[in-house]
Design a protein around this motif. Structure first.
Motif, PDB file in Angstrom:
ATOM      1  N   GLU A  37       0.850  -1.182   0.000  1.00 56.84           N
ATOM      2  CA  GLU A  37       0.000   0.000   0.000  1.00 56.84           C
ATOM      3  C   GLU A  37       0.889   1.237   0.000  1.00 56.84           C
ATOM      4  O   GLU A  37       1.871   1.295   0.729  1.00 56.84           O
ATOM      5  CB  GLU A  37      -0.900   0.020   1.234  1.00 56.84           C
ATOM      6  N   ALA A  38       0.547   2.193  -0.850  1.00 54.34           N
ATOM      7  CA  ALA A  38       1.302   3.448  -0.924  1.00 54.34           C
ATOM      8  C   ALA A  38       0.324   4.575  -1.219  1.00 54.34           C
ATOM      9  O   ALA A  38      -0.589   4.410  -2.045  1.00 54.34           O
ATOM     10  CB  ALA A  38       2.364   3.370  -2.009  1.00 54.34           C
ATOM     11  N   THR A  42       3.690   8.822  -2.698  1.00 52.60           N
ATOM     12  CA  THR A  42       4.717   7.782  -2.667  1.00 52.60           C
ATOM     13  C   THR A  42       4.674   6.947  -3.935  1.00 52.60           C
ATOM     14  O   THR A  42       5.712   6.626  -4.519  1.00 52.60           O
ATOM     15  CB  THR A  42       4.526   6.886  -1.431  1.00 52.60           C
ATOM     16  N   PHE A  43       3.474   6.612  -4.389  1.00 51.96           N
ATOM     17  CA  PHE A  43       3.329   5.839  -5.619  1.00 51.96           C
ATOM     18  C   PHE A  43       3.928   6.591  -6.806  1.00 51.96           C
ATOM     19  O   PHE A  43       4.623   6.006  -7.636  1.00 51.96           O
ATOM     20  CB  PHE A  43       1.856   5.514  -5.880  1.00 51.96           C
ATOM     21  N   THR A  47       7.098   5.133  -9.064  1.00 56.01           N
ATOM     22  CA  THR A  47       6.923   4.784 -10.472  1.00 56.01           C
ATOM     23  C   THR A  47       7.554   5.783 -11.436  1.00 56.01           C
ATOM     24  O   THR A  47       7.522   5.567 -12.639  1.00 56.01           O
ATOM     25  CB  THR A  47       5.421   4.651 -10.798  1.00 56.01           C
ATOM     26  N   ARG A  71       7.211  -4.315  -9.391  1.00 54.88           N
ATOM     27  CA  ARG A  71       5.915  -3.621  -9.389  1.00 54.88           C
ATOM     28  C   ARG A  71       6.016  -2.148  -9.769  1.00 54.88           C
ATOM     29  O   ARG A  71       5.118  -1.615 -10.418  1.00 54.88           O
ATOM     30  CB  ARG A  71       5.273  -3.712  -8.010  1.00 54.88           C
ATOM     31  N   TYR A  72       7.055  -1.484  -9.332  1.00 51.55           N
ATOM     32  CA  TYR A  72       7.086  -0.025  -9.446  1.00 51.55           C
ATOM     33  C   TYR A  72       8.072   0.531 -10.470  1.00 51.55           C
ATOM     34  O   TYR A  72       7.908   1.653 -10.914  1.00 51.55           O
ATOM     35  CB  TYR A  72       7.371   0.599  -8.082  1.00 51.55           C
TER      36      TYR A  72
END
Length: 115
Positions: A37-38, A42-43, A47, A71-72
Motif C-alpha cells: 500500500e502506498a 509515494t506511488f 513509479t 511492481r514499481y
C-alpha cells in the motif's frame, strides 16, 4: 595488488544454479501474493521512470527488493551492485533470475569496472 582469487569474478554453476532457480520461483510466487500500500505521492515517486534511482538495502531486505522493483520500476532496467566473491556469485545469479541485472564489483575488486 590483488590476489589471484580476487582477480576473478565467481559464478554459480551446476546444482547450485538449479537450487537458486527453485528459490527464485518460490520468491516470485510469494511476491505475487504480497500486498503493498502506498499513498498517491509515494506511488508517484516509486513509479517515476524519467530519472535514475538508487535503492540502498541491507541484506535482510534483498528478497523484497525484487518484488518492489518488479511492481514499481517497470519502465527501466534495474541494476544491483554485487561483490565478485563466491558469496556474491549466489546473489548475482539470483538477481538474474528475478530480473535484476547484477553489476559485479566492490571497493577492493573490480570497483572501477563496476562504476
Amino acid at each position: 595488488m590483488q590476489s589471484k582469487e580476487s582477480a576473478t569474478i565467481n559464478e554459480v554453476q551446476g546444482w547450485r544454479w538449479a537450487l537458486l532457480w527453485l528459490a527464485a520461483l518460490l520468491l516470485r510466487t510469494w511476491g505475487w501474493m504480497l500486498r503493498f500500500e502506498a499513498d498517491a505521492e509515494t506511488f508517484a515517486l516509486l513509479t517515476k521512470s524519467d530519472e535514475p534511482v538508487a535503492i540502498v538495502l541491507w541484506h535482510n531486505r534483498l528478497f523484497l527488493s525484487a518484488e518492489i522493483l518488479r511492481r514499481y520500476r517497470t519502465k527501466r532496467r534495474v541494476y544491483g551492485l554485487v561483490s565478485v566473491s563466491k558469496d556474491g556469485a549466489w546473489v548475482a545469479a539470483f538477481y538474474r533470475m528475478v530480473g535484476i541485472y547484477p553489476v559485479r564489483g566492490s571497493s577492493s575488486s573490480f570497483g572501477r569496472e563496476a562504476a
